[in-house]
Design an enzyme around this catalytic site. Sequence first.
Site, PDB file in Angstrom:
ATOM      1  N   ASP A 294       0.854  -1.189   0.000  1.00  0.00           N
ATOM      2  CA  ASP A 294       0.000   0.000   0.000  1.00  0.00           C
ATOM      3  C   ASP A 294       0.896   1.247   0.000  1.00  0.00           C
ATOM      4  O   ASP A 294       2.105   1.182   0.239  1.00  0.00           O
ATOM      5  CB  ASP A 294      -0.961  -0.016   1.195  1.00  0.00           C
ATOM      6  CG  ASP A 294      -2.199   0.849   0.928  1.00  0.00           C
ATOM      7  OD1 ASP A 294      -2.160   1.703   0.014  1.00  0.00           O
ATOM      8  OD2 ASP A 294      -3.218   0.677   1.629  1.00  0.00           O
ATOM      9  N   GLU A 490     -10.578   6.874   4.337  1.00  0.00           N
ATOM     10  CA  GLU A 490      -9.550   6.293   5.215  1.00  0.00           C
ATOM     11  C   GLU A 490      -9.658   6.831   6.650  1.00  0.00           C
ATOM     12  O   GLU A 490     -10.755   7.095   7.137  1.00  0.00           O
ATOM     13  CB  GLU A 490      -8.156   6.490   4.610  1.00  0.00           C
ATOM     14  CG  GLU A 490      -8.051   5.816   3.241  1.00  0.00           C
ATOM     15  CD  GLU A 490      -6.640   5.749   2.710  1.00  0.00           C
ATOM     16  OE1 GLU A 490      -5.708   5.379   3.446  1.00  0.00           O
ATOM     17  OE2 GLU A 490      -6.452   6.066   1.510  1.00  0.00           O
TER      18      GLU A 490
HETATM   19  C1  BGC Z   1      -5.166   3.109   0.355  1.00  0.00           C
HETATM   20  C2  BGC Z   1      -5.387   2.078  -0.713  1.00  0.00           C
HETATM   21  C3  BGC Z   1      -5.240   2.698  -2.073  1.00  0.00           C
HETATM   22  C4  BGC Z   1      -3.891   3.373  -2.189  1.00  0.00           C
HETATM   23  C5  BGC Z   1      -3.658   4.039  -3.519  1.00  0.00           C
HETATM   24  C6  BGC Z   1      -3.914   3.898   0.135  1.00  0.00           C
HETATM   25  O1  BGC Z   1      -3.843   4.973   1.024  1.00  0.00           O
HETATM   26  O2  BGC Z   1      -5.114   2.455   1.619  1.00  0.00           O
HETATM   27  O3  BGC Z   1      -6.657   1.495  -0.560  1.00  0.00           O
HETATM   28  O4  BGC Z   1      -5.391   1.696  -3.051  1.00  0.00           O
HETATM   29  O5  BGC Z   1      -3.793   4.351  -1.183  1.00  0.00           O
HETATM   30  O6  BGC Z   1      -4.412   5.177  -3.675  1.00  0.00           O
HETATM   31  C1  BGC Z   2      -3.259   9.814  -1.972  1.00  0.00           C
HETATM   32  C2  BGC Z   2      -4.057   8.577  -1.774  1.00  0.00           C
HETATM   33  C3  BGC Z   2      -3.444   7.788  -0.707  1.00  0.00           C
HETATM   34  C4  BGC Z   2      -3.219   8.617   0.548  1.00  0.00           C
HETATM   35  C5  BGC Z   2      -2.494   7.829   1.586  1.00  0.00           C
HETATM   36  C6  BGC Z   2      -3.122  10.560  -0.673  1.00  0.00           C
HETATM   37  O1  BGC Z   2      -2.357  11.700  -0.859  1.00  0.00           O
HETATM   38  O2  BGC Z   2      -3.876  10.609  -2.904  1.00  0.00           O
HETATM   39  O3  BGC Z   2      -4.093   7.784  -2.929  1.00  0.00           O
HETATM   40  O4  BGC Z   2      -4.304   6.730  -0.431  1.00  0.00           O
HETATM   41  O5  BGC Z   2      -2.491   9.768   0.267  1.00  0.00           O
HETATM   42  O6  BGC Z   2      -2.252   8.542   2.751  1.00  0.00           O
END
Ligand code: BGC
Ligand code: BGC
Length: 894
Positions: A294, A490
């Site tokens: 991730d 998230e």
């Molecule tokens: C998320 C994932 C996601 C990835 C890419 C992460 O923060 O936990 O679910 O696929 O970012 O955007």
């Molecule tokens: C990104 C997401 C990612 C996240 C993780 C964001 O800046 O756009 O894709 O999941 O950071 O913390």
Amino acid sequence: MRRSAITFAATCALVAATLTVARPALAAVPYEDPSLPVATRVEDLLSRMTLDEKIGQMTQAERASITPAEVTQYKIGSILSGGGSAPSPNTATGWADMVDRFQNGALATPLRIPLIYGSDAVHGHNNLAGATIFPHNIGLGATRDPALVQQVGAATAEEVQGSGVDWTFSPCLCVARNDRWGRTYESFGEKPELPVQMATIIDGYQGKGVLATAKHYVGDGGTTGGVDQGDTQLSEAELRAVHLPPFTEAVRRNVASVMVSYSSWNGQKLHGNDYLITTVLKGELGFKGFVVSDWNGIDQIEGGTGFTASEVRRAVNAGIDMVMVPTEWKSFITTLRAEVQAGRVTTARIDDANRRILTKKFEYGLFEKPLADRTFTPTVGSAAHRAVARQAVRESQVLLKNTGNVLPLAKNGGRYFVAGKSADNIGNQSGGWTISWQGASGQTTTGTTILQGIRAAAPGSTVQYNATGAGIDGSYTAAIAVIGETPYAEGQGDRPGSLGLDATDLQALNTLKASGVPVVVVLVSGRPLDIAAQLPDWRALLAAWLPGTEGAGVADVLFGDHNPSGKLPVTWMQTASQEPINDGDGKTPLFPFGFGLTYTGTVESPGQPGTPVASAVTSTSATLTWTAPASGSTPTGYRVYRDSTLLTTVTGLSYQLTGLTPGTTTRYTVVAVDAAGRTGSASAAVTVTTPGTVESPGQPGTPVVSAVTSTSATLTWTAPTSGSTPTGYRVYRDSTLLTTVTGLSYQLTGLTPGTTTRYTVVAVDAAGRTGPASAAATVTTPGGTDPTATCAVTYTASEWGGGGFGGAVTIRNTGGTPLSAWTLAFTFPGNQRVTQGWSATWSQTGAAVTARNESWNGALPAGGTVSIGFNGSYTGTNPRPTAFTVNGATCTVS
Ligand code: BGC
Ligand code: BGC
């Protein structure tokens, strides 16, 4: 991109053959020759790659942190768009142009290895403005309609393809066990059965040539307190019983990739857990795709900021194949190279990661068609896809209260006052992961708001709108309050405190209540909210979840064009202090898991038609016939779909397909429509394979079973009467391949006495093309004790109070012989009942309980264990069962 609509596993050979015709004699080297088997191409390519090229394949950078020239220079294997990261202009063509620029960078490397581009298309292609936004997974779980969810995946995949993207980081197969978790809406439901069923979305994506990702492996939804990226404190048996089954199912469906979870298991970060990634996922479950980390996930293994050399080493050695290092990809490359040169990461591990990544790139046709296939570009946000989304919205609505049958509302002659901050708000109804990472309120993309849906559904009524409720008086028939949560993603959505309504909503509700008009609440939220105190004021409550851009689907239910059919995918709390609350835990909910009202009386939709049957199949035509639904309102017509595309509406029970392409496989479903235009759920799908210039073998005769003993039997069958000449036959037990034989018979050995098993055979020709499976033969062996079964059982009961309990059983095969099927039997000494079980088929007669293996966990190697579980209830006391048998043999018990 790239691939056309294919059912992937069955037609690899077909694709290869077609592509040979398309690109004759271009292959200068074996790996570029599409007529060779994928494994041969992978080995040939690997033998030509330098260490730097291999490390490049394992590196995934974010689009805003890399240029096409750097892709060439560093031989990068993959690029992603993070949440909300889009090119300018943010259009399908803008995306396809961007992906092609990066791809041309990859194709300028000496070995011309195409890169793979990934994005989070988690409810439609949600980073792309104007794309169709589908309900978030929690709503799809409420539909209980895996066939529809597969159509959602197929429609999403067309929009993803139309923008040049190869790979989606979806589905989240998380089992959300605590509504405080900010990702609860990404879960299909709180019990493993729901993500297992809805894993059909993987077939939707991959059948259209887009790689899917099962995430987040494993236990992301089980953290203590529902804390995002937190710690899942569970025994291994509990982890396996609750959080692993959806991944087992995803592997069975041949998911291309698995993303590791940020969370920990009993204090250890998953990103460094070689037992769960390598031993369990790749070994025990047999996962053949690649594992991706991730976003900056490897940085968290040891807890400091950024990643260290030991974190890189831990992650790769744990079994991560591709590393999502969005910005620090250069230092990742340098670090991993130094680790390999120092011998702390073996070249064997690097080769294994490359084999897995390259295999998928070959299988999905990237080497043959690396650039965007723009055929699908016009499908982005198309009417056909929005129709699939609207159907998903209507089926996802869960009616929780309807006092005095205030719903459905009359379309004509009513006076409705619509209020609430989410009534006219595409952003709120779409939630997080929409255009931006966190999502946002307001007109963020194109669609129909719930208010617009209401106005369109009731043209013969007065519809007045004010978000705060200002202006309502006693003259209205009903007030519709569209309220709930504003977007989040998230950890920002974690709610450790209150789970109640916000002040804006409470104020609007008070204004409506003061008017004395009956209040209908439409709750737009990513999870159940703490509403017990307000509920008595409401005549009706509809849980709309996060429906996405097609708000008309909500109105379809309010006005009775769809009889509500959604069922709760989660248990609804009485108060936030009950969290975590889940089905079977003995707590008293406000609404139980599976709850959902329907309208009784006149408003009824048609039922589900029978599965269509294809007959008279020629290379360009076929006849579909189906049966009328057994329940519901009377259909006046049937819509016929190819995948998610509506072909036609017919009045009878059959349809003649014409203009098919020889040698292709296509998929059809039918939906019944009644005189009021109400639709029912789609039939199961039928697959039509037309014979083509590329001929496959036909169907072998049904195997005949003879010479049955308690442990063996003989299968014999006849060769197909049409198609290409078979050179061998694959023999399957259920969906598990046992062997390939050249003759027309096979001797089964090692069967379990007293069991019934099912076999089919598939003919294969010299080119590796396969035909349809024969009808199944069933073998029932005479009973008795299985001389090979020797077993040890552990049995643990957890008391929930109030006569509810959970049972966890682990079976270990302590004998020297693998078991291919198992049946556990025991007798309850008290007055206990199994109310529900998982990871086995449970049944109870009197006090006698049996649990028979599922298709995916029947093989129990010598020394292997399997963990199963159940929910139970009892009266009096709950004494443990004392004796257990497996396949009739008595086990030791602890
Ligand atoms: C998320 C994932 C996601 C990835 C890419 C992460 O923060 O936990 O679910 O696929 O970012 O955007
Ligand atoms: C990104 C997401 C990612 C996240 C993780 C964001 O800046 O756009 O894709 O999941 O950071 O913390």
